[in-house]
Design a protein around this motif. Structure first.
Motif, mmCIF file in Angstrom:
data_model
loop_
_atom_site.group_PDB
_atom_site.id
_atom_site.type_symbol
_atom_site.label_atom_id
_atom_site.label_comp_id
_atom_site.label_asym_id
_atom_site.label_seq_id
_atom_site.Cartn_x
_atom_site.Cartn_y
_atom_site.Cartn_z
ATOM 1 N N HIS A 94 37.359 10.231 49.498
ATOM 2 C CA HIS A 94 38.017 11.662 49.164
ATOM 3 C C HIS A 94 37.992 13.181 49.916
ATOM 4 N N GLY A 95 36.941 12.408 50.603
ATOM 5 C CA GLY A 95 36.414 13.690 51.410
ATOM 6 C C GLY A 95 37.094 13.483 52.373
ATOM 7 N N GLN A 96 37.253 12.311 52.972
ATOM 8 C CA GLN A 96 37.817 11.885 54.675
ATOM 9 C C GLN A 96 39.339 12.239 54.021
ATOM 10 N N LEU A 97 40.125 11.984 52.764
ATOM 11 C CA LEU A 97 41.615 12.369 52.285
ATOM 12 C C LEU A 97 41.636 13.588 52.646
ATOM 13 N N PHE A 98 40.464 14.382 52.489
ATOM 14 C CA PHE A 98 41.274 15.627 52.501
ATOM 15 C C PHE A 98 41.161 16.709 53.590
ATOM 16 N N ILE A 99 40.189 15.823 54.825
ATOM 17 C CA ILE A 99 39.642 16.457 56.387
ATOM 18 C C ILE A 99 40.961 15.631 56.953
ATOM 19 N N THR A 100 41.732 14.408 56.237
ATOM 20 C CA THR A 100 42.600 14.206 56.709
ATOM 21 C C THR A 100 43.996 14.604 57.276
ATOM 22 N N LEU A 101 44.110 15.387 55.649
ATOM 23 C CA LEU A 101 45.157 16.041 55.207
ATOM 24 C C LEU A 101 44.926 17.469 56.250
ATOM 25 N N GLU A 102 44.272 17.921 56.041
ATOM 26 C CA GLU A 102 43.903 18.940 56.611
ATOM 27 C C GLU A 102 43.934 18.746 58.368
ATOM 28 N N THR A 103 43.555 17.841 59.089
ATOM 29 C CA THR A 103 43.767 17.891 60.232
ATOM 30 C C THR A 103 45.736 17.393 60.679
ATOM 31 N N LYS A 109 50.647 21.415 51.381
ATOM 32 C CA LYS A 109 52.228 21.096 50.677
ATOM 33 C C LYS A 109 51.528 19.934 49.200
ATOM 34 N N VAL A 110 50.702 19.038 49.518
ATOM 35 C CA VAL A 110 50.022 18.186 49.407
ATOM 36 C C VAL A 110 48.393 18.866 47.996
ATOM 37 N N HIS A 111 47.578 19.541 48.196
ATOM 38 C CA HIS A 111 45.872 19.844 47.933
ATOM 39 C C HIS A 111 46.367 19.670 45.799
ATOM 40 N N THR A 112 47.831 20.368 45.199
ATOM 41 C CA THR A 112 47.501 20.671 43.373
ATOM 42 C C THR A 112 47.845 19.253 43.768
ATOM 43 N N GLU A 130 46.169 3.511 49.070
ATOM 44 C CA GLU A 130 46.838 3.684 47.836
ATOM 45 C C GLU A 130 46.945 5.336 47.751
ATOM 46 N N MET A 131 46.067 6.083 48.834
ATOM 47 C CA MET A 131 46.413 6.704 49.401
ATOM 48 C C MET A 131 48.056 7.271 49.871
ATOM 49 N N ALA A 132 47.945 6.695 50.712
ATOM 50 C CA ALA A 132 48.993 6.549 52.048
ATOM 51 C C ALA A 132 50.160 5.982 51.004
ATOM 52 N N ASP A 133 50.627 5.006 50.150
ATOM 53 C CA ASP A 133 51.610 4.915 49.318
ATOM 54 C C ASP A 133 51.530 6.636 48.243
ATOM 55 N N PHE A 134 50.546 6.651 47.673
ATOM 56 C CA PHE A 134 51.224 8.017 47.150
ATOM 57 C C PHE A 134 51.452 10.164 47.655
ATOM 58 N N VAL A 140 54.706 12.737 53.011
ATOM 59 C CA VAL A 140 53.545 12.460 54.023
ATOM 60 C C VAL A 140 54.073 11.216 54.695
ATOM 61 N N ASP A 141 54.021 11.742 55.869
ATOM 62 C CA ASP A 141 54.334 9.792 56.999
ATOM 63 C C ASP A 141 53.133 9.365 56.396
ATOM 64 N N LYS A 142 53.503 7.845 55.669
ATOM 65 C CA LYS A 142 52.104 6.930 56.096
ATOM 66 C C LYS A 142 51.727 6.002 56.903
ATOM 67 N N ASP A 143 52.348 5.393 57.864
ATOM 68 C CA ASP A 143 51.566 5.453 59.143
ATOM 69 C C ASP A 143 50.788 6.498 59.525
ATOM 70 N N ALA A 144 51.847 7.637 60.034
ATOM 71 C CA ALA A 144 50.537 8.652 60.638
ATOM 72 C C ALA A 144 49.579 8.806 59.935
ATOM 73 N N PHE A 145 49.517 9.065 58.856
ATOM 74 C CA PHE A 145 48.158 9.176 58.049
ATOM 75 C C PHE A 145 46.876 8.351 57.709
ATOM 76 N N LEU A 146 48.052 7.148 58.303
ATOM 77 C CA LEU A 146 46.867 5.958 58.316
ATOM 78 C C LEU A 146 46.272 5.445 58.976
ATOM 79 N N LYS A 147 46.624 6.625 60.781
ATOM 80 C CA LYS A 147 46.210 6.393 61.964
ATOM 81 C C LYS A 147 45.193 7.916 62.177
ATOM 82 N N THR A 148 45.558 8.661 61.580
ATOM 83 C CA THR A 148 44.608 9.642 61.231
ATOM 84 C C THR A 148 43.374 9.612 60.113
#
Length: 210
Positions: A94-103, A109-112, A130-134, A140-148
């Protein structure tokens, strides 16, 4: 009628007691701890308030309605920073998720929505897929999320966040740290509203010192 009057008097007394308690000057060792070794802030010249949290933490979720409006109204000389606490396992994911979104610049936009997905909808968000699908459903662009998510930059930020949590000497969340010097939590402060009052007083203390 007498019972109603007595009840009203008791409520008023209780509310007054809470107000009086909130107005009391804070003390090191009581409402907050002064760190023996101050931690450098991310933006020198600004008073920094750090919230350490975990998306899976129910207390962090419950603190959201208090801290979000407070953070939005902070003056220009205060810098509010969120840092994910990572104690291993899903905390790190989940920490990696947050830092990815911040990056990616989409965290605000999606924190809440992430918090609500975990605590209201029962989603685990424990894998990148699962994160990327949600997040795709949140725009949020799925491929860009997974790459980041798997980038060296994000992993470097994770290591930095872990070191900061160690420097702050935290053992749980949510925790607030003011200007790298003062650490406190909802319990030590006496409640969520009181925690923000402690933060306000420590901000004023640092402003006066500068």
């Amino acid at each position: 009628m007498r019972n109603l009057i007595v009840s009203a008097a008791l409520v008023a007394t209780s509310l007054f007691g809470l107000s009086a308690q909130a107005a009391e000057p804070i003390q090191a060792g009581k409402q907050y701890v002064e760190l023996s070794s101050p931690v450098p802030v991310s933006k020198p010249g600004k008073i920094e308030v750090v919230e350490l949290f975990w998306y899976g933490c129910p207390h962090c979720y419950q603190f959201e309605p208090y801290i979000n409006p407070w953070a939005e109204k902070l003056p220009e000389d205060v810098n509010f920073v969120r840092i994910p606490a990572m104690f291993g396992g899903v905390w790190n994911v989940h920490g990696q998720l947050f830092i990815t979104l911040e990056t990616m610049g989409v965290e605000h936009k999606v924190h809440t929505a992430v918090f609500e997905a975990i605590h209201k909808e029962g989603k685990k968000l424990a894998t990148p897929e699962e994160m990327a699908d949600f997040l795709a459903a949140q725009g949020v662009d799925k491929d860009a999320f997974l790459k980041t998510f798997n980038s060296f930059g994000v992993k470097g930020q994770m290591e930095k966040a872990k070191k900061l949590a160690m420097a702050y000497q935290i053992t749980g969340v949510p925790v607030l740290v003011v200007n790298g010097k003062y650490r406190f939590d909802i319990g030590s402060a006496g409640g969520p509203t009181q925690a923000l009052d402690v933060a306000d007083q420590l901000i004023a203390k640092e402003r006066a010192a500068n």
